[in-house]
Design a protein around this motif. Structure first.
Motif, PDB file in Angstrom:
ATOM      1  N   PHE A  75      40.663  -6.754 -14.585  1.00 16.10           N
ATOM      2  CA  PHE A  75      41.777  -7.046 -13.694  1.00 16.10           C
ATOM      3  C   PHE A  75      41.305  -7.383 -12.279  1.00 16.10           C
ATOM      4  N   LEU A  76      40.208  -6.790 -11.848  1.00 16.27           N
ATOM      5  CA  LEU A  76      39.652  -7.166 -10.546  1.00 16.27           C
ATOM      6  C   LEU A  76      39.205  -8.617 -10.560  1.00 16.27           C
ATOM      7  N   SER A  77      38.570  -9.042 -11.650  1.00 17.70           N
ATOM      8  CA  SER A  77      38.120 -10.436 -11.767  1.00 17.70           C
ATOM      9  C   SER A  77      39.303 -11.391 -11.758  1.00 17.70           C
ATOM     10  N   MET A  78      40.325 -11.083 -12.540  1.00 22.25           N
ATOM     11  CA  MET A  78      41.504 -11.958 -12.601  1.00 22.25           C
ATOM     12  C   MET A  78      42.224 -11.995 -11.256  1.00 22.25           C
ATOM     13  N   TYR A  79      42.285 -10.864 -10.575  1.00 16.73           N
ATOM     14  CA  TYR A  79      42.952 -10.812  -9.265  1.00 16.73           C
ATOM     15  C   TYR A  79      42.210 -11.664  -8.238  1.00 16.73           C
ATOM     16  N   LEU A  80      40.883 -11.550  -8.218  1.00 22.64           N
ATOM     17  CA  LEU A  80      40.093 -12.330  -7.259  1.00 22.64           C
ATOM     18  C   LEU A  80      40.193 -13.824  -7.547  1.00 22.64           C
ATOM     19  N   ILE A  81      40.170 -14.186  -8.828  1.00 32.24           N
ATOM     20  CA  ILE A  81      40.322 -15.601  -9.193  1.00 32.24           C
ATOM     21  C   ILE A  81      41.671 -16.125  -8.735  1.00 32.24           C
ATOM     22  N   THR A  82      42.721 -15.331  -8.949  1.00 34.02           N
ATOM     23  CA  THR A  82      44.075 -15.739  -8.548  1.00 34.02           C
ATOM     24  C   THR A  82      44.181 -15.920  -7.044  1.00 34.02           C
ATOM     25  N   VAL A  83      43.686 -14.956  -6.290  1.00 31.68           N
ATOM     26  CA  VAL A  83      43.796 -15.008  -4.824  1.00 31.68           C
ATOM     27  C   VAL A  83      42.987 -16.161  -4.261  1.00 31.68           C
ATOM     28  N   PHE A  84      41.711 -16.240  -4.633  1.00 32.47           N
ATOM     29  CA  PHE A  84      40.853 -17.280  -4.055  1.00 32.47           C
ATOM     30  C   PHE A  84      41.232 -18.673  -4.569  1.00 32.47           C
ATOM     31  N   GLY A  85      41.655 -18.767  -5.823  1.00 37.09           N
ATOM     32  CA  GLY A  85      42.082 -20.061  -6.361  1.00 37.09           C
ATOM     33  C   GLY A  85      43.297 -20.596  -5.642  1.00 37.09           C
ATOM     34  N   ASN A  86      44.296 -19.732  -5.439  1.00 36.00           N
ATOM     35  CA  ASN A  86      45.504 -20.171  -4.733  1.00 36.00           C
ATOM     36  C   ASN A  86      45.241 -20.414  -3.250  1.00 36.00           C
ATOM     37  N   LEU A  87      44.343 -19.633  -2.669  1.00 36.51           N
ATOM     38  CA  LEU A  87      43.971 -19.886  -1.263  1.00 36.51           C
ATOM     39  C   LEU A  87      43.297 -21.243  -1.114  1.00 36.51           C
ATOM     40  N   LEU A  88      42.456 -21.605  -2.070  1.00 35.53           N
ATOM     41  CA  LEU A  88      41.806 -22.919  -2.026  1.00 35.53           C
ATOM     42  C   LEU A  88      42.836 -24.039  -2.120  1.00 35.53           C
ATOM     43  N   ILE A  89      43.847 -23.861  -2.970  1.00 37.03           N
ATOM     44  CA  ILE A  89      44.900 -24.881  -3.083  1.00 37.03           C
ATOM     45  C   ILE A  89      45.651 -25.017  -1.756  1.00 37.03           C
ATOM     46  N   ILE A  90      45.981 -23.891  -1.134  1.00 42.12           N
ATOM     47  CA  ILE A  90      46.689 -23.919   0.151  1.00 42.12           C
ATOM     48  C   ILE A  90      45.844 -24.591   1.221  1.00 42.12           C
ATOM     49  N   LEU A  91      44.552 -24.251   1.267  1.00 43.33           N
ATOM     50  CA  LEU A  91      43.654 -24.842   2.264  1.00 43.33           C
ATOM     51  C   LEU A  91      43.458 -26.334   2.010  1.00 43.33           C
ATOM     52  N   ALA A  92      43.339 -26.718   0.735  1.00 39.59           N
ATOM     53  CA  ALA A  92      43.157 -28.134   0.399  1.00 39.59           C
ATOM     54  C   ALA A  92      44.373 -28.946   0.827  1.00 39.59           C
ATOM     55  N   ILE A  93      45.558 -28.406   0.595  1.00 40.48           N
ATOM     56  CA  ILE A  93      46.790 -29.115   0.969  1.00 40.48           C
ATOM     57  C   ILE A  93      46.933 -29.208   2.480  1.00 40.48           C
ATOM     58  N   SER A  94      46.617 -28.122   3.179  1.00 39.28           N
ATOM     59  CA  SER A  94      46.777 -28.116   4.640  1.00 39.28           C
ATOM     60  C   SER A  94      45.732 -28.972   5.349  1.00 39.28           C
ATOM     61  N   SER A  95      44.536 -29.134   4.731  1.00 40.95           N
ATOM     62  CA  SER A  95      43.457 -29.872   5.395  1.00 40.95           C
ATOM     63  C   SER A  95      43.469 -31.369   5.093  1.00 40.95           C
ATOM     64  N   ASP A  96      44.173 -31.768   4.043  1.00 40.76           N
ATOM     65  CA  ASP A  96      44.201 -33.188   3.655  1.00 40.76           C
ATOM     66  C   ASP A  96      45.565 -33.773   4.012  1.00 40.76           C
ATOM     67  N   SER A  97      45.593 -34.714   4.945  1.00 42.47           N
ATOM     68  CA  SER A  97      46.851 -35.306   5.401  1.00 42.47           C
ATOM     69  C   SER A  97      47.576 -36.067   4.284  1.00 42.47           C
ATOM     70  N   HIS A  98      46.803 -36.548   3.278  1.00 38.95           N
ATOM     71  CA  HIS A  98      47.427 -37.268   2.164  1.00 38.95           C
ATOM     72  C   HIS A  98      48.291 -36.347   1.296  1.00 38.95           C
ATOM     73  N   LEU A  99      48.066 -35.044   1.424  1.00 41.83           N
ATOM     74  CA  LEU A  99      48.810 -34.071   0.627  1.00 41.83           C
ATOM     75  C   LEU A  99      49.985 -33.455   1.392  1.00 41.83           C
ATOM     76  N   HIS A 100      50.275 -34.002   2.565  1.00 41.95           N
ATOM     77  CA  HIS A 100      51.410 -33.491   3.348  1.00 41.95           C
ATOM     78  C   HIS A 100      52.696 -34.181   2.888  1.00 41.95           C
ATOM     79  N   THR A 101      53.044 -33.908   1.643  1.00 38.74           N
ATOM     80  CA  THR A 101      54.243 -34.482   1.029  1.00 38.74           C
ATOM     81  C   THR A 101      55.109 -33.336   0.510  1.00 38.74           C
ATOM     82  N   PRO A 102      56.382 -33.593   0.206  1.00 43.49           N
ATOM     83  CA  PRO A 102      57.256 -32.527  -0.296  1.00 43.49           C
ATOM     84  C   PRO A 102      56.700 -31.808  -1.525  1.00 43.49           C
ATOM     85  N   MET A 103      56.141 -32.566  -2.478  1.00 43.02           N
ATOM     86  CA  MET A 103      55.639 -31.951  -3.702  1.00 43.02           C
ATOM     87  C   MET A 103      54.567 -30.913  -3.399  1.00 43.02           C
TER      88      MET A 103
END
Length: 315
Positions: free
Chosen positions: A31-59
């Protein structure tokens, strides 16, 4: 029935996934492994969207909100379970249990609503492409997210207040790894008929309403895709929905498992297993679905990876 917590219970006991001591280390590591994967994976998605201007869309605005909610969703249950295993404890305070239940309902409901909003976004993008940027304006997107938070916060508050009116025996053992609503209601020593009515009515309303909206949106999407003459156009239109459809299937399939198993005896392990899929596995898989099956997110992650080296060259 006398309202309130008349027995002045100070804590509940969470029995967890297994009472066998030799399995605790394995459960902790898994469960520690799954939790860390979930947190860091979703954080990477948030950072990728916020850092790339092409992803600043409603979707991708809705996707970043979904990723944030998934992080919070798993954080309401897993850290406490890991803490209890680490300290060989099963206790959770009465206040902590009610708080955990409140935020669990809050973030589960937000997941549900956001998936419905994302389906509507896909409907507008495919069926009304010329009006997409006008309809899905930043103001509307912000309002949809804000209204979702307010409605689900009130919904979660209602359930929490309904549980506060129940009485419990001095020693309550919850056959679960977190304070799940249906478990608490069934374990109450006072009359819980009203709680059951509210719980199942709200589950149908909050769960069935957004799901009906998703079905309606995709019925319109399928109708529009069928009208596209070129095979390439059909594939391109459908490919924008694949990731969202996969997440919807995972979310509602596991949520249905939790809902159906809650109707059985509350000591059944089926409810616990379904909840593991719902609270841990699904948010973790969402990160892979949206990162591996979405070309834009992969490009955003590449931009995020190369950004430090580009800055070093500039300065």
């Amino acid at each position: 029935m006398e309202p309130g917590n008349d027995t002045r219970i100070s804590e509940f006991l969470l029995l967890g996934l297994s009472e066998e001591e030799e399995l605790q280390f394995l459960i902790f590591g898994l469960f520690l492994s799954m939790y860390l994967i979930t947190v860091f994976g979703n954080l990477l998605i948030i950072l990728a969207i916020s850092s790339d201007s092409h992803l600043h869309t409603p979707m991708y605005f809705f996707l970043s909100n979904l990723s944030f909610v998934d992080i919070c969703f798993t954080s309401t249950t897993i850290p406490k379970m890991l803490w209890n295993i680490q300290n060989m404890s099963k206790g959770i305070t009465y206040g902590g249990c009610i708080t955990q239940m409140y935020f669990y309902i809050l973030f589960a409901g937000l997941d549900d609503i956001l998936l419905s909003v994302m389906a509507y976004d896909r409907y507008v993008a495919i069926c009304l492409p010329l009006h997409y940027m006008v309809i899905m304006s930043p103001l509307l997107c912000g309002l949809l997210v804000l209204i979702s938070w307010v409605l689900i916060a009130l919904f979660s508050l209602l359930h929490s207040l309904m549980v506060l009116r129940l009485s419990f025996c001095p020693l309550v053992q919850i056959p679960h790894f977190f304070c799940e609503l249906s478990q608490l209601v069934q374990l109450a020593s006072s009359e819980n008929f009203l709680n059951n009515i509210v719980m199942y009515f709200a589950a149908v309303l909050v769960g069935g309403g957004p799901f009906a909206g998703i079905l309606y949106s995709y019925s319109k999407i399928v109708s529009c895709i069928c009208k596209i003459t070129s095979a390439q156009g059909k594939h391109k239109a459908f490919s924008t929905c694949v990731s969202h459809l996969s997440v919807v299937f995972l979310f509602y399939f596991t949520a249905l498992g939790v809902f159906l198993s809650s109707g059985t005896t509350y000591t059944s392990h089926s409810s616990t297993i379904a909840s593991v899929m719902y609270t841990v596995v699904t948010p973790m898989l969402n990160t892979f679905i949206y990162s591996l099956r979405n070309r834009d997110i992969k490009e955003g992650l590449k931009t995020l990876y190369w950004m430090p080296s580009i800055k070093d060259q500039l300065y």
